[in-house]
Design an enzyme around this catalytic site. Structure first.
Site, mmCIF file in Angstrom:
data_model
loop_
_atom_site.group_PDB
_atom_site.id
_atom_site.type_symbol
_atom_site.label_atom_id
_atom_site.label_comp_id
_atom_site.label_asym_id
_atom_site.label_seq_id
_atom_site.Cartn_x
_atom_site.Cartn_y
_atom_site.Cartn_z
ATOM 1 N N GLU A 196 -15.201 -6.298 -13.852
ATOM 2 C CA GLU A 196 -16.409 -6.320 -12.726
ATOM 3 C C GLU A 196 -17.756 -6.463 -13.385
ATOM 4 O O GLU A 196 -18.634 -5.336 -13.076
ATOM 5 C CB GLU A 196 -15.562 -4.965 -12.610
ATOM 6 C CG GLU A 196 -14.731 -4.752 -11.865
ATOM 7 C CD GLU A 196 -14.049 -3.575 -11.237
ATOM 8 O OE1 GLU A 196 -14.763 -2.948 -11.454
ATOM 9 O OE2 GLU A 196 -12.545 -3.179 -10.675
ATOM 10 N N ASN A 211 -11.756 -10.144 -15.330
ATOM 11 C CA ASN A 211 -10.898 -10.176 -14.667
ATOM 12 C C ASN A 211 -12.762 -9.281 -13.284
ATOM 13 O O ASN A 211 -13.363 -8.542 -13.801
ATOM 14 C CB ASN A 211 -10.547 -8.789 -14.760
ATOM 15 C CG ASN A 211 -8.932 -8.753 -13.409
ATOM 16 O OD1 ASN A 211 -8.800 -9.006 -13.085
ATOM 17 N ND2 ASN A 211 -9.443 -7.187 -14.072
ATOM 18 N N HIS A 237 -7.215 -6.452 -4.555
ATOM 19 C CA HIS A 237 -7.566 -4.633 -4.077
ATOM 20 C C HIS A 237 -8.472 -5.528 -1.947
ATOM 21 O O HIS A 237 -9.272 -5.766 -1.701
ATOM 22 C CB HIS A 237 -8.222 -4.002 -3.890
ATOM 23 C CG HIS A 237 -7.876 -3.523 -5.665
ATOM 24 N ND1 HIS A 237 -6.703 -2.961 -5.335
ATOM 25 C CD2 HIS A 237 -8.953 -3.544 -6.619
ATOM 26 C CE1 HIS A 237 -6.399 -2.879 -6.823
ATOM 27 N NE2 HIS A 237 -8.020 -3.024 -7.492
ATOM 28 N N GLU A 288 -4.406 -6.885 -9.303
ATOM 29 C CA GLU A 288 -4.013 -5.846 -9.340
ATOM 30 C C GLU A 288 -4.041 -6.401 -7.734
ATOM 31 O O GLU A 288 -4.224 -4.749 -6.653
ATOM 32 C CB GLU A 288 -5.351 -4.890 -8.996
ATOM 33 C CG GLU A 288 -6.001 -5.334 -11.096
ATOM 34 C CD GLU A 288 -7.181 -4.385 -10.561
ATOM 35 O OE1 GLU A 288 -7.400 -3.974 -10.101
ATOM 36 O OE2 GLU A 288 -7.742 -4.547 -12.016
ATOM 37 N N ASP A 313 -2.790 -4.724 -3.791
ATOM 38 C CA ASP A 313 -2.613 -3.993 -2.884
ATOM 39 C C ASP A 313 -3.115 -5.062 -1.478
ATOM 40 O O ASP A 313 -4.379 -5.038 -1.611
ATOM 41 C CB ASP A 313 -2.871 -2.519 -2.820
ATOM 42 C CG ASP A 313 -3.625 -1.810 -3.822
ATOM 43 O OD1 ASP A 313 -5.102 -2.810 -3.329
ATOM 44 O OD2 ASP A 313 -3.576 -0.963 -5.076
HETATM 45 O O1 G3I Z 1 -6.789 11.747 -16.640
HETATM 46 C C1 G3I Z 1 -7.173 12.823 -15.671
HETATM 47 C C2 G3I Z 1 -6.583 14.137 -16.214
HETATM 48 O O2 G3I Z 1 -7.079 14.529 -17.009
HETATM 49 C C3 G3I Z 1 -7.846 14.823 -14.885
HETATM 50 O O3 G3I Z 1 -6.845 16.320 -15.423
HETATM 51 C C4 G3I Z 1 -7.203 14.258 -13.528
HETATM 52 C C5 G3I Z 1 -8.235 15.184 -12.849
HETATM 53 O O4 G3I Z 1 -8.648 14.122 -11.536
HETATM 54 O O5 G3I Z 1 -8.103 12.883 -13.178
HETATM 55 C C6 G3I Z 1 -7.562 11.343 -14.688
HETATM 56 O O6 G3I Z 1 -8.264 10.799 -14.157
HETATM 57 C C7 G3I Z 1 -8.105 9.868 -13.226
HETATM 58 C C8 G3I Z 1 -7.196 8.398 -13.611
HETATM 59 O O7 G3I Z 1 -7.271 7.567 -12.602
HETATM 60 C C9 G3I Z 1 -5.972 9.068 -14.292
HETATM 61 O O8 G3I Z 1 -4.888 9.216 -12.896
HETATM 62 C C10 G3I Z 1 -9.603 9.767 -12.214
HETATM 63 O O9 G3I Z 1 -9.334 10.865 -12.480
HETATM 64 C C11 G3I Z 1 -9.746 8.820 -11.177
HETATM 65 O O10 G3I Z 1 -10.738 8.494 -11.246
HETATM 66 C C12 G3I Z 1 -8.602 7.827 -12.221
HETATM 67 O O11 G3I Z 1 -8.648 6.963 -10.937
HETATM 68 C C13 G3I Z 1 -8.200 5.283 -11.371
HETATM 69 C C14 G3I Z 1 -9.370 3.925 -11.486
HETATM 70 O O12 G3I Z 1 -9.263 3.210 -11.657
HETATM 71 C C15 G3I Z 1 -10.912 4.822 -11.903
HETATM 72 O O13 G3I Z 1 -12.270 3.767 -11.582
HETATM 73 C C16 G3I Z 1 -6.741 4.697 -10.338
HETATM 74 O O14 G3I Z 1 -6.011 5.120 -10.811
HETATM 75 C C17 G3I Z 1 -6.401 3.140 -10.893
HETATM 76 O O15 G3I Z 1 -5.775 2.585 -10.325
HETATM 77 C C18 G3I Z 1 -8.039 2.328 -10.407
HETATM 78 O O16 G3I Z 1 -7.962 0.687 -10.864
HETATM 79 C C19 G3I Z 1 -9.297 0.309 -10.581
HETATM 80 C C20 G3I Z 1 -8.614 -0.723 -11.545
HETATM 81 O O17 G3I Z 1 -8.394 -0.703 -13.207
HETATM 82 C C21 G3I Z 1 -10.279 -1.957 -12.127
HETATM 83 N N1 G3I Z 1 -10.348 -2.212 -10.450
HETATM 84 C C22 G3I Z 1 -9.971 -1.451 -9.050
HETATM 85 C C23 G3I Z 1 -8.699 -0.765 -9.298
HETATM 86 C C24 G3I Z 1 -9.030 0.766 -8.326
HETATM 87 O O18 G3I Z 1 -9.740 1.202 -8.264
#
Ligand code: G3I
Length: 332
Positions: A144, A185, A221, A251, A253
């Site tokens: 990105e 990507n 997405h 990715e 969905d």
């Molecule tokens: O790990 C912490 C945990 O310790 C904490 O308790 C919890 C409370 O909110 O948060 C946890 O972290 C979260 C993390 O996912 C792991 O679950 C973050 O808040 C959350 O923001 C994070 O979201 C991820 C997101 O990327 C962040 O940008 C999504 O799961 C993930 O699906 C998403 O993936 C991205 C790709 O990497 C890049 N392309 C877009 C895609 C969708 O946004």
């Protein structure tokens, strides 16, 4: 009796599996996975093992997870996924090495000179790609980096290092594992338009300078509105092929407004089907990855309230129309 039969059948998917069908086509067919679900939810882990020949850690190979304190690496969650994959004969793709998001606080809040940040980048990529050398076959090296208007995203990397951070990241990754396939990507550049033109120009420049890039990941997405069109995605894949680059859907969905209607689920199925068909038809697309396979763990409802139902299986691992559409494309 009927109720218990329904429970027993819930989550059962027909044979041959999607994994077997994909193997016959030589397609790397993958899903994002969460270690927390793999280790606690056996219907989840058994579905991953039976239906996919590729997994992508959804968050476990991101910088905040791997180097929470500068110089202290924690590979435990990433290793758990890599070990699960190895035990089940599944390949692993890593994402991302360089991004503007999910970086550790010490990196986001720190003040570094250009040389210091280059050294930080090199140490990180060398350590991570080196740790997974021979185990992670494909990396999204830069994620990105292009903004929606087609300019380079004005993030910490661009500000402190300049645009050549992208070249450097690919060089560092290639030095650490010369056999790994290295991808750029992004989202929103899957079809044709300003952003995909900018991505095309970026990777054309990398190729021209001899930077070791193998391909471009199209995140996908999307919703079920028909944009991007399958024809535009096919054209984009084709022009990248002419540059000598692979493509991958990385990715995918397809989010729906909740609660999803039957007709929306049918539209979603045809969107999955047409994008998978684009990949299978293209001369240069050997990888198709979905960003999760069950609505139980999709990122969508948490990030886009009111939307969800974005994957091919419902919360209870039952097949949705999208599952059957994908299966049909794979020859089942
Ligand atoms: O790990 C912490 C945990 O310790 C904490 O308790 C919890 C409370 O909110 O948060 C946890 O972290 C979260 C993390 O996912 C792991 O679950 C973050 O808040 C959350 O923001 C994070 O979201 C991820 C997101 O990327 C962040 O940008 C999504 O799961 C993930 O699906 C998403 O993936 C991205 C790709 O990497 C890049 N392309 C877009 C895609 C969708 O946004």
């Amino acid at each position: 009796m009927l109720a218990s039969l329904a429970v027993a059948l819930s989550g059962c998917l027909p044979t041959p599996s999607l994994r077997d069908l994909a193997n016959r086509k030589g397609l790397a067919f993958g899903t994002a996975v969460r270690e927390s679900a793999l280790s606690t939810d056996s219907p989840y882990s058994s579905t991953v093992a039976s239906q996919f020949n590729l997994v992508v850690p959804e968050n476990e190979l991101k910088w905040d997870a791997l180097e929470p304190q500068q110089g202290t690496f924690d590979f435990s969650q990433g290793d758990a996924i890599v070990n699960f994959a190895a035990a089940n004969g599944i390949a692993v793709k890593g994402t991302p090495l360089v991004w503007d998001s999910q970086n550790p606080a010490w990196l986001t809040n720190g003040t570094f000179t250009r040389d210091q940040l280059i050294a930080i980048l090199q140490t990180y990529i060398t350590t991570v790609v080196g740790h997974y050398k021979g185990k992670v076959a494909q990396w999204d090296v830069v994620n990105e980096a292009v903004a929606d208007d087609g300019t380079l995203r004005n993030d910490v990397w661009l500000q402190a290092i300049g645009p050549d951070y992208i070249d450097m990241a690919f060089e560092f990754a290639h030095e650490a594992d010369p056999n790994a396939k290295l991808f750029y990507n992004d989202y929103g550049g899957e079809g044709l338009g300003t952003k995909s033109d900018a991505i095309y120009n970026l990777v054309a420049g990398l190729k021209q300078r001899g930077v070791p890039i193998d391909g471009v990941g199209l995140q996908m997405h999307i919703d079920a509105s028909g944009s991007p069109s399958p024809a535009d995605v096919a054209s984009n894949m084709s022009r990248l092929n002419a540059l000598g680059l692979q493509t991958a859907i990385t990715e995918m969905d397809v989010r729906l407004p909740l609660p999803a209607t039957n007709s929306e689920l049918a539209s979603q199925a045809s969107v999955y089907q047409s994008m998978l068909r684009d990949c299978l038809t293209a001369a240069n697309c050997g990888t198709f990855v979905m960003w999760g396979f069950t609505d139980k763990y999709s990122w969508i409802p948490g990030f886009l309230p009111g939307y969800g139902a974005a994957t091919m299986l419902d919360d209870s691992f039952n097949a949705k129309p999208a599952y059957y559409a994908i299966r049909q494309d794979l020859g089942g």
